[in-house]
Design a protein around this motif. Structure first.
Motif: not given
Length: 129
Positions: A105-116
């Motif tokens: 997976x090329x996506x680097x990740x979500x940085x916002x806890x609310x988004x997660x």
């Protein structure tokens, strides 16, 4: 040194767990727009990545329709017991390459806890908002 790293990991994971408790599925649908180019969550249609319908509770690397396309490291992670529960999804969504090193997976990740939290709530929602 190991104790300090372990403690930091525990606090990091505790923060993620607290953050994703009670996310909003409708807001998560908006978060999922970042994922929709590669993943489908409302059907079992695979794209570049596997479909995510019913992913919560699924063993990593086991969506039947995508078996021939998973990286070996993702299959190995599943064989070693990685199940996409809320805690593991939260960790993976925040740092995919650290959670399953070598995955495709090329996506680097979500940085916002609310988004997660909201993204996980969306993945759990049935039917989807």
């Amino acid at each position: 040194m190991l104790r300090a790293v372990s403690s930091a990991g525990v606090f990091f994971l505790a923060g993620i767990l607290a953050a994703h408790a009670g996310g909003d599925a409708a807001l998560g649908k908006k978060v999922f727009n970042r994922c929709i180019a590669c993943h489908e969550a409302a059907s079992e249609r695979d794209k570049i990545g596997p479909h995510l319908l019913g992913v919560v509770g699924r063993t990593a690397g086991t969506a039947e329709s995508f078996l021939g396309s998973y990286s070996q490291v993702m299959k190995d992670a599943g064989a070693a017991g990685l199940v996409w529960d809320e805690a593991n999804l939260a960790q993976y969504l925040s740092a995919p390459k650290l959670t399953v090193p070598g995955n495709k997976m090329g996506f680097t990740g979500l940085t916002n806890d609310a988004d997660i939290a909201n993204g996980i709530a969306y993945l759990k929602a049935d039917p989807k908002p």
